[in-house]
Design a protein around this motif. Sequence first.
Motif, mmCIF file in Angstrom:
data_model
loop_
_atom_site.group_PDB
_atom_site.id
_atom_site.type_symbol
_atom_site.label_atom_id
_atom_site.label_comp_id
_atom_site.label_asym_id
_atom_site.label_seq_id
_atom_site.Cartn_x
_atom_site.Cartn_y
_atom_site.Cartn_z
ATOM 1 N N THR A 68 0.904 -1.189 0.128
ATOM 2 C CA THR A 68 0.009 -0.230 0.093
ATOM 3 C C THR A 68 0.990 1.334 0.117
ATOM 4 O O THR A 68 0.615 2.284 0.781
ATOM 5 C CB THR A 68 -0.942 -0.095 1.172
ATOM 6 O OG1 THR A 68 -0.062 -0.214 2.540
ATOM 7 C CG2 THR A 68 -2.070 -1.045 1.017
ATOM 8 N N THR A 70 3.103 4.702 -0.872
ATOM 9 C CA THR A 70 2.583 6.134 -0.857
ATOM 10 C C THR A 70 3.855 6.837 -1.584
ATOM 11 O O THR A 70 4.203 7.755 -0.915
ATOM 12 C CB THR A 70 2.040 6.501 0.450
ATOM 13 O OG1 THR A 70 3.064 6.247 1.460
ATOM 14 C CG2 THR A 70 0.626 5.982 0.705
ATOM 15 N N THR A 104 -4.769 7.444 4.565
ATOM 16 C CA THR A 104 -3.807 7.891 3.417
ATOM 17 C C THR A 104 -3.994 6.529 2.395
ATOM 18 O O THR A 104 -3.687 5.335 2.634
ATOM 19 C CB THR A 104 -2.245 7.898 3.803
ATOM 20 O OG1 THR A 104 -2.041 8.868 4.679
ATOM 21 C CG2 THR A 104 -1.698 8.192 2.520
ATOM 22 N N PRO A 105 -4.690 6.708 1.175
ATOM 23 C CA PRO A 105 -4.583 5.781 0.040
ATOM 24 C C PRO A 105 -3.316 5.390 -0.548
ATOM 25 O O PRO A 105 -2.429 6.101 -0.225
ATOM 26 C CB PRO A 105 -5.416 6.515 -0.739
ATOM 27 C CG PRO A 105 -5.278 7.805 -0.870
ATOM 28 C CD PRO A 105 -5.014 8.141 0.650
ATOM 29 N N THR A 111 -6.406 -1.316 -7.760
ATOM 30 C CA THR A 111 -7.533 -1.278 -7.181
ATOM 31 C C THR A 111 -7.782 -2.310 -6.266
ATOM 32 O O THR A 111 -8.488 -2.243 -5.197
ATOM 33 C CB THR A 111 -8.713 -1.409 -8.133
ATOM 34 O OG1 THR A 111 -8.511 -0.342 -9.043
ATOM 35 C CG2 THR A 111 -10.267 -1.513 -7.529
ATOM 36 N N GLU A 114 -5.768 -1.885 -3.083
ATOM 37 C CA GLU A 114 -6.510 -0.680 -2.035
ATOM 38 C C GLU A 114 -7.893 -1.264 -1.481
ATOM 39 O O GLU A 114 -8.334 -0.762 -0.416
ATOM 40 C CB GLU A 114 -6.808 0.588 -3.206
ATOM 41 C CG GLU A 114 -7.647 1.720 -2.403
ATOM 42 C CD GLU A 114 -6.681 2.663 -1.528
ATOM 43 O OE1 GLU A 114 -7.388 3.310 -0.919
ATOM 44 O OE2 GLU A 114 -5.322 2.244 -1.307
ATOM 45 N N ARG A 117 -6.598 -2.844 1.642
ATOM 46 C CA ARG A 117 -6.410 -1.931 2.663
ATOM 47 C C ARG A 117 -7.662 -1.208 3.468
ATOM 48 O O ARG A 117 -7.740 -1.223 4.730
ATOM 49 C CB ARG A 117 -5.594 -0.669 2.013
ATOM 50 C CG ARG A 117 -5.365 0.606 2.972
ATOM 51 C CD ARG A 117 -4.883 1.795 2.285
ATOM 52 N NE ARG A 117 -5.871 2.746 1.587
ATOM 53 C CZ ARG A 117 -6.631 3.298 2.222
ATOM 54 N NH1 ARG A 117 -6.568 3.469 3.777
ATOM 55 N NH2 ARG A 117 -7.740 4.074 1.687
ATOM 56 N N ARG A 118 -8.744 -1.168 2.859
ATOM 57 C CA ARG A 118 -9.899 -0.629 3.212
ATOM 58 C C ARG A 118 -10.742 -1.793 3.843
ATOM 59 O O ARG A 118 -11.861 -1.512 4.396
ATOM 60 C CB ARG A 118 -10.650 0.049 2.273
ATOM 61 C CG ARG A 118 -9.748 1.288 1.723
ATOM 62 C CD ARG A 118 -10.714 2.141 0.640
ATOM 63 N NE ARG A 118 -11.907 2.610 1.089
ATOM 64 C CZ ARG A 118 -12.849 3.369 0.257
ATOM 65 N NH1 ARG A 118 -12.378 3.463 -0.891
ATOM 66 N NH2 ARG A 118 -13.707 3.939 0.821
#
Length: 264
Positions: A68, A70, A104-105, A111, A114, A117-118
């Motif tokens: 993930t 950044t 923080t994405p 996709t 992400e 992550r969520r």
Amino acid sequence: MPVPPPTGPLVTRTTLTTDLRALGVLPGETLLLHSSLSALGWVCGGAVSVVQGLLDALGPNGTLTVPTHTGGNSDPAQWRRPPVPQEWWAGIRASMPAYDPAITPGDGMGTIAETVRRWPGALRSAHPQTSFAALGPRAATITDGHATDCSLGEHSPPARLEEQNARVLLLGTDFSTCTAFHLAEYRMASPRTEMGRAVLTPVGRRWETVTEVDVSADGFDELGADFERDGAVVRGRVGGADALLFPVADAVAYAQGWLARHRA
């Protein structure tokens, strides 16, 4: 002009689980996933179905890990794709939002990553530029203790994944995405570089600069091709995507020798 219908294949949660099991994914194991949703074909339910299919294949005792990262939280002086005017640099350093694991994405991780992550119950590591998220009973073991000055080295999730006998699953991506190879760079006499980023501290946001190993994916495609030729890499199809499955430990060990021979 009419929009052409999708060409398929039709991919569902059930077909994903079947394909993953046929590839060799085992219930209860730990996976480090690098993925491309678009490579899979027409997925009914999109990334949510992919994550569900992966969790079904792993079962309740398995653990799914994804990068993930950044990378946008970095010094604008080093940006090349594209660069920004030098007169902007000070303003960017002053206003870049600090990395917050909760909100923080990920940046350019895809996709599916992400979505993981969520996902309810997902845990995420602390590094402000190279975090990982994990779901499952070994998630805390993998994500805890990620030192903020060790992006992909001994105090990072790749090293914990190696200890857990995890395997890498490249799902519609190539070896250039394989973060396990970077652990090998930390175990060599690799060059170091200064890295700037915005971080949260007990007294609020600040900009900091640390010295890190200067990791690079240059040559990873060639490295991966040699590793697949010589190593225990399983190749198959999941949906419409090429998929590769191999142990983290084997990838790291092979990369150490290969990089020593091929990098000055």
